[in-house]
Scaffold this motif. Structure first.
Motif, PDB file in Angstrom:
ATOM      1  N   VAL A  79       0.936  -1.464  -0.057  1.00  0.00           N
ATOM      2  CA  VAL A  79      -0.106  -0.266   0.168  1.00  0.00           C
ATOM      3  C   VAL A  79       0.945   1.203  -0.001  1.00  0.00           C
ATOM      4  O   VAL A  79       2.282   1.501   0.942  1.00  0.00           O
ATOM      5  CB  VAL A  79      -1.052  -0.041   1.095  1.00  0.00           C
ATOM      6  N   ASP A  80       0.272   1.541  -0.963  1.00  0.00           N
ATOM      7  CA  ASP A  80       0.915   4.154  -0.864  1.00  0.00           C
ATOM      8  C   ASP A  80       1.233   4.066   0.373  1.00  0.00           C
ATOM      9  O   ASP A  80      -0.144   4.984  -0.080  1.00  0.00           O
ATOM     10  CB  ASP A  80       0.825   4.501  -2.470  1.00  0.00           C
ATOM     11  N   ALA A  81       1.705   4.580   0.809  1.00  0.00           N
ATOM     12  CA  ALA A  81       1.117   5.182   2.355  1.00  0.00           C
ATOM     13  C   ALA A  81       2.545   6.143   2.612  1.00  0.00           C
ATOM     14  O   ALA A  81       2.102   7.997   3.506  1.00  0.00           O
ATOM     15  CB  ALA A  81       2.442   4.118   3.851  1.00  0.00           C
ATOM     16  N   ALA A  82       2.278   6.980   1.192  1.00  0.00           N
ATOM     17  CA  ALA A  82       2.450   8.519   1.183  1.00  0.00           C
ATOM     18  C   ALA A  82       4.097   8.959   1.390  1.00  0.00           C
ATOM     19  O   ALA A  82       4.488   9.262   0.964  1.00  0.00           O
ATOM     20  CB  ALA A  82       1.617   9.430   1.576  1.00  0.00           C
ATOM     21  N   ASP A  83       4.028   7.987   2.903  1.00  0.00           N
ATOM     22  CA  ASP A  83       5.484   8.758   3.047  1.00  0.00           C
ATOM     23  C   ASP A  83       6.619   7.388   2.816  1.00  0.00           C
ATOM     24  O   ASP A  83       7.641   7.568   3.600  1.00  0.00           O
ATOM     25  CB  ASP A  83       5.799   8.504   5.214  1.00  0.00           C
ATOM     26  N   GLY A  84       6.135   6.692   2.522  1.00  0.00           N
ATOM     27  CA  GLY A  84       6.655   5.241   1.985  1.00  0.00           C
ATOM     28  C   GLY A  84       5.057   3.984   1.648  1.00  0.00           C
ATOM     29  O   GLY A  84       4.671   4.113   1.482  1.00  0.00           O
ATOM     30  N   TRP A  85       6.248   2.897   2.262  1.00  0.00           N
ATOM     31  CA  TRP A  85       5.192   1.622   2.144  1.00  0.00           C
ATOM     32  C   TRP A  85       4.620   1.167   2.826  1.00  0.00           C
ATOM     33  O   TRP A  85       6.093   0.829   4.023  1.00  0.00           O
ATOM     34  CB  TRP A  85       6.094   1.148   1.034  1.00  0.00           C
ATOM     35  N   ARG A  86       3.619   0.479   2.982  1.00  0.00           N
ATOM     36  CA  ARG A  86       3.288  -0.228   3.786  1.00  0.00           C
ATOM     37  C   ARG A  86       2.825  -1.628   3.001  1.00  0.00           C
ATOM     38  O   ARG A  86       2.267  -2.378   2.650  1.00  0.00           O
ATOM     39  CB  ARG A  86       1.709   0.245   4.457  1.00  0.00           C
ATOM     40  N   VAL A  87       3.475  -2.657   3.649  1.00  0.00           N
ATOM     41  CA  VAL A  87       3.975  -4.144   2.967  1.00  0.00           C
ATOM     42  C   VAL A  87       3.653  -5.124   3.919  1.00  0.00           C
ATOM     43  O   VAL A  87       3.608  -5.134   5.172  1.00  0.00           O
ATOM     44  CB  VAL A  87       5.489  -4.387   2.619  1.00  0.00           C
ATOM     45  N   THR A  88       2.167  -5.751   3.831  1.00  0.00           N
ATOM     46  CA  THR A  88       1.970  -7.099   4.326  1.00  0.00           C
ATOM     47  C   THR A  88       1.936  -8.694   4.150  1.00  0.00           C
ATOM     48  O   THR A  88       1.962  -8.741   3.227  1.00  0.00           O
ATOM     49  CB  THR A  88       0.430  -7.307   4.658  1.00  0.00           C
ATOM     50  N   LEU A  89       2.989  -9.034   4.328  1.00  0.00           N
ATOM     51  CA  LEU A  89       3.608 -10.393   4.306  1.00  0.00           C
ATOM     52  C   LEU A  89       2.753 -11.870   4.656  1.00  0.00           C
ATOM     53  O   LEU A  89       2.448 -11.700   5.686  1.00  0.00           O
ATOM     54  CB  LEU A  89       5.322 -10.105   4.850  1.00  0.00           C
ATOM     55  N   ALA A  90       2.910 -12.634   4.214  1.00  0.00           N
ATOM     56  CA  ALA A  90       1.901 -13.851   4.475  1.00  0.00           C
ATOM     57  C   ALA A  90       3.145 -14.922   4.133  1.00  0.00           C
ATOM     58  O   ALA A  90       3.934 -14.596   3.541  1.00  0.00           O
ATOM     59  CB  ALA A  90       0.895 -14.076   3.894  1.00  0.00           C
ATOM     60  N   LEU A  91       3.619 -16.097   5.648  1.00  0.00           N
ATOM     61  CA  LEU A  91       3.965 -16.560   5.594  1.00  0.00           C
ATOM     62  C   LEU A  91       3.314 -18.257   5.234  1.00  0.00           C
ATOM     63  O   LEU A  91       2.155 -18.049   5.784  1.00  0.00           O
ATOM     64  CB  LEU A  91       4.768 -17.295   6.028  1.00  0.00           C
ATOM     65  N   SER A  92       2.916 -19.170   4.283  1.00  0.00           N
ATOM     66  CA  SER A  92       2.098 -19.883   4.563  1.00  0.00           C
ATOM     67  C   SER A  92       2.963 -21.183   3.536  1.00  0.00           C
ATOM     68  O   SER A  92       3.502 -21.350   2.463  1.00  0.00           O
ATOM     69  CB  SER A  92       0.646 -19.501   3.310  1.00  0.00           C
ATOM     70  N   ASP A  93       2.353 -21.958   3.937  1.00  0.00           N
ATOM     71  CA  ASP A  93       2.975 -23.621   2.910  1.00  0.00           C
ATOM     72  C   ASP A  93       1.337 -23.594   2.128  1.00  0.00           C
ATOM     73  O   ASP A  93       2.008 -24.561   0.815  1.00  0.00           O
ATOM     74  CB  ASP A  93       2.874 -24.795   3.827  1.00  0.00           C
ATOM     75  N   GLU A  94       0.376 -23.371   1.942  1.00  0.00           N
ATOM     76  CA  GLU A  94      -0.779 -23.228   1.357  1.00  0.00           C
ATOM     77  C   GLU A  94      -1.286 -23.060   0.272  1.00  0.00           C
ATOM     78  O   GLU A  94      -1.203 -23.331  -0.370  1.00  0.00           O
ATOM     79  CB  GLU A  94      -1.778 -24.005   2.327  1.00  0.00           C
ATOM     80  N   ALA A  95      -1.087 -22.151   0.786  1.00  0.00           N
ATOM     81  CA  ALA A  95      -1.185 -20.733  -0.268  1.00  0.00           C
ATOM     82  C   ALA A  95      -0.803 -20.902  -1.330  1.00  0.00           C
ATOM     83  O   ALA A  95       0.859 -20.830  -1.468  1.00  0.00           O
ATOM     84  CB  ALA A  95      -0.924 -19.033   0.541  1.00  0.00           C
ATOM     85  N   GLU A  96      -1.420 -20.598  -2.679  1.00  0.00           N
ATOM     86  CA  GLU A  96      -0.818 -19.936  -3.733  1.00  0.00           C
ATOM     87  C   GLU A  96       0.405 -18.704  -4.169  1.00  0.00           C
ATOM     88  O   GLU A  96       0.179 -17.688  -2.463  1.00  0.00           O
ATOM     89  CB  GLU A  96      -1.712 -19.821  -5.021  1.00  0.00           C
ATOM     90  N   PRO A  97       2.048 -18.542  -4.244  1.00  0.00           N
ATOM     91  CA  PRO A  97       2.437 -17.652  -4.129  1.00  0.00           C
ATOM     92  C   PRO A  97       2.015 -16.304  -4.910  1.00  0.00           C
ATOM     93  O   PRO A  97       1.511 -16.634  -5.864  1.00  0.00           O
ATOM     94  CB  PRO A  97       3.928 -17.934  -4.921  1.00  0.00           C
TER      95      PRO A  97
END
Length: 308
Positions: free
Chosen positions: A279-297
């Motif tokens: 997400v563009d946070a204006a003063d930088g970036w907000r990154v949501t990272l997910a870790l999973s064995d099952e989810a599609e990359p």
């Protein structure tokens, strides 16, 4: 292709290396350990000289796509007690060897020398690029390798700053991997490329260590990490990170995240990275990272940018 040459030279250097060796390679001007010999020692001075020539050939191959790639005057040093630090960078045990113990290995001196303002950033970018090029070659993705080189060559005609060029390289690489490989293929390339970089301590907190490393090389200004959360049903772990002064620029509405995810793969988190949301946070970036064995990359090399 460049990748096949890199693979051949690296394999030769690794074949010459010895865990019990006392000889290692450095740049005579900077004291840096040259890629791809970081962390390697050699049994005899002659073997180390052969490795030094292979290192120069490796770096010459990289220079085929980037004439600005730093030149190293590679020399052989001897150390009676070699040690390797936890972050994968080799250190000498005790005093730095006396100059009498150093021997030149036919360095290339008749070429222009680039002095980037941030040598650590330039070296980092090219270590990442070399690992990915090797992987593309071994995986049969020659078309992707050619596309990266062509895209980068076009940019190199207009960008003369060494720092800017090395960043353009990673941006071009992320864009081509994203457009030409499937998400599963991207994940496979990152996992393989991670094994070609110097080993790092995989214990502890992989994300924090990766962010700290990116900050140290100049790719990232600052970061703020939230606590981890876990989906009890699916087992997915997720975290939000705010990045400021991130050096890579968006392309076509996507943010290159290749070095971040590759850094995570080096530290082998369990479960592995599965997706990034930016997400563009204006003063930088907000990154949501997910870790999973099952989810599609998804979004592992270049992540789509959202407004909220």
């Amino acid at each position: 292709m460049v990748g096949s040459t890199l693979v051949e030279r690296r394999e030769l250097i690794e074949a010459l290396a010895s865990a019990d060796g006392a000889f290692y390679l450095v740049c005579a001007r900077t004291g840096d350990r040259p890629v791809p010999s970081i962390g390697m020692y050699f049994e005899t001075r002659e073997t180390a000289r052969l490795a030094a020539r292979a290192v120069e050939q490796y770096r010459t191959a990289l220079r085929r796509y980037d004439p600005q790639f730093p030149h190293h005057d590679v020399i052989v040093c001897q150390d009676d007690s070699p040690q390797e630090s936890a972050d994968g960078n080799s250190e000498t045990g005790g005093e730095r060897p006396d100059s009498a113990d150093w021997s030149l290995s036919d360095p290339v001196l008749d070429v222009p020398v680039v002095h980037p303002s941030n040598r650590g950033l330039v070296e980092f970018c090219h270590r990442v690029a070399a690992a990915v090029f090797e992987t593309l070659s071994d995986s049969g993705h020659d078309a992707v390798e050619r596309a990266v080189m062509d895209s980068y060559a076009d940019l190199a005609e207009t960008v003369t700053d060494p720092d800017g060029l090395c960043l353009c390289l990673l941006e071009s690489m992320a864009a081509e991997l994203d457009s030409q490989l499937s998400p599963d293929e991207q994940a496979d390339v990152l996992a393989d490329a991670a094994t070609r970089l110097a080993p790092v301590d995989a214990e502890g907190r992989p994300l924090s260590a990766t962010l700290y490393s990116l900050q140290g090389c100049g790719l990232l200004g600052d970061y703020l990490q939230s606590p981890w959360s876990t989906d009890l049903d699916g087992g997915t772990r997720s975290v939000v990170v705010r990045l400021t002064d991130y050096a890579l620029s968006p392309r076509d509405g996507r943010l290159p995240v290749l070095p971040l995810v590759l850094g995570l793969y080096r530290r082998r988190p369990d479960p592995p990275p599965s997706s990034l949301r930016v997400v563009d946070a204006a003063d930088g970036w907000r990154v949501t990272l997910a870790l999973s064995d099952e989810a599609e990359p998804n979004g592992l090399v270049s992540a789509p940018i959202h407004d909220t």
